[in-house]
Design an enzyme around this catalytic site. Sequence first.
Site, short mmCIF file in Angstrom:
data_model
loop_
_atom_site.label_atom_id
_atom_site.label_comp_id
_atom_site.label_asym_id
_atom_site.label_seq_id
_atom_site.Cartn_x
_atom_site.Cartn_y
_atom_site.Cartn_z
N LEU A 38 2.24 -2.96 -7.43
CA LEU A 38 1.11 -2.20 -6.93
C LEU A 38 1.55 -1.20 -5.87
O LEU A 38 2.27 -1.56 -4.94
CB LEU A 38 0.06 -3.15 -6.34
CG LEU A 38 -1.04 -2.53 -5.45
CD1 LEU A 38 -1.88 -1.56 -6.27
CD2 LEU A 38 -1.90 -3.62 -4.84
N SER A 39 1.13 0.05 -6.01
CA SER A 39 1.32 1.08 -5.00
C SER A 39 2.80 1.29 -4.71
O SER A 39 3.54 1.67 -5.60
CB SER A 39 0.53 0.73 -3.74
OG SER A 39 0.50 1.82 -2.85
N ALA A 40 3.24 1.02 -3.49
CA ALA A 40 4.66 1.16 -3.23
C ALA A 40 5.44 0.18 -4.08
O ALA A 40 6.57 0.44 -4.46
CB ALA A 40 4.95 0.94 -1.76
N LEU A 100 0.85 -1.17 0.00
CA LEU A 100 0.00 0.00 0.00
C LEU A 100 0.89 1.21 0.00
O LEU A 100 1.00 1.83 -1.00
CB LEU A 100 -0.96 0.00 1.17
CG LEU A 100 -1.84 -1.19 1.09
CD1 LEU A 100 -2.79 -1.25 2.22
CD2 LEU A 100 -2.55 -1.21 -0.22
#
Length: 492
Positions: A157-159, A21
């Site tokens: 994804l994301s980070a 996230l």
Amino acid sequence: MRPTFLRRLARRIGTFAVSGLLAAAAGTVALAQPAAAAGGLTPVTGFGSNPGNLSMYTYVPAGLPAGAPVVVALHGCAQSADAYYANSGWPKIADAYGFAVVFPQTSSANNALSCFGWFDPADSTRGKGEAASITQMVTKAGSLYGSDPDRVYVTGLSAGGGMAANLLAAYPDVFAGGSIASGLPAQCATSQVGASSCQYGSLNLTPAQWGAKVRAQYPGYTGPWPRVAIWQGTSDYTVYPVNATELRDQWTDVWGISQTPSSTATLPGNTTMTSYDDASGKPAVQLYQISGMGHGLAVNPGSGAEQCGSTAAYFLNTICSSSYTAKFWGLDQDGDGGTDPGEGGEKLPAPGGLAAGTVTDTSVALSWSPVQGAASYRVHRGGTQVAAPTGTSFTDTGLSPATAYTYTVAAVAADGTVGTASAAVSATTTGYTPTCATATNYAHVVAGRAHTAGGYAYANGSEQNMGLYNVFVTHTLKQTSPGHYVIADSGC
């Protein structure tokens, strides 16, 4: 040409790490280490010195031949390799197109939220920590599966997307392409404190400044550069949508191409795809903006060819991003851009005479010469297949006015073998209906109508100064042609 695999091995000390996230939240709660991956994944040990203390898992379709591509898929914070395997859709796409997938996994021993260290130069730069561990996994996959060293890709994804961007910057000699989902520009942050500034706002850098961050990661490298897909929800309040615009600015600058779109297409799931083509007319950067989607990876559960993945936390039901990404990279074709993996037979020649006939504000009529032995044809717009007619003509509809589109056509034999693609042809739709939008300078930038430099907002196209980049200054912008906006505060 990229170096051969053996030459790469000698240099591969390098950078590959992921998170999920976002690391900016890493200090908020401590989670247990993710459970070991299982159910279709194979753990791999002995992949190197592993300075980043990571675990390696792989998914390999049955009967995968030597010379197949490799995709490295990076999970998010508080996730595991198994979660990404189960929900991202990449195993289904690997089965369909024939490639191996490497799923690295970190743990709470490295980060409280099991995030990869995308914001930490000790983990996110060439030859460091987690980065070195993941590139060692790429090397191991090559030795285990005989993978094609010129067809190695990274997605996250994301980070994990932020880390993927860092890896593309540090290892353009290793990765032929990347995909950044709800992520951040390469080297946006170099500390956990700096991560929040990237996540929730803009660093107000020019495309050239963003591009310089990439070029500084591997001084002296002159190309070829990776082809980059960017996926972003317009209602993402964890990684603000301005990051997608900055990623677009960064990688188009690295490629030396304009930030003005080459083409725009409407896809399922309220998705708009904007392509930025290289000098040969092939998409180098593609931006996928999903209207109304929040923070996560776009999936679309189902058995259809264009469906993949499962819904779960941060896996959101909109569109199968893994499928579109794989096609953007060319994984639905062989290494020469010809037949689909696993399909036999001799390749048919490229159709000749591809031409654009009648063009309206929303359509382009195409025609080409027949190819002997062809059972059908594949029509690609901007690198994405849009039709498979049996005849030698097709009218592409639902297009945007006053927008340039690029097409190629390939013949398909009765046994499914896809032939050589034709030379590209471009066509620009007619007409344009101006539109207006009234919003704060911040909202204009987020929506892609303006950009920032030196703390000020500037209208895209006209470059008119709109004042300070904040939520207090409001303007009406009029779009007079695709990508060109002017200030219209006096009326629209």
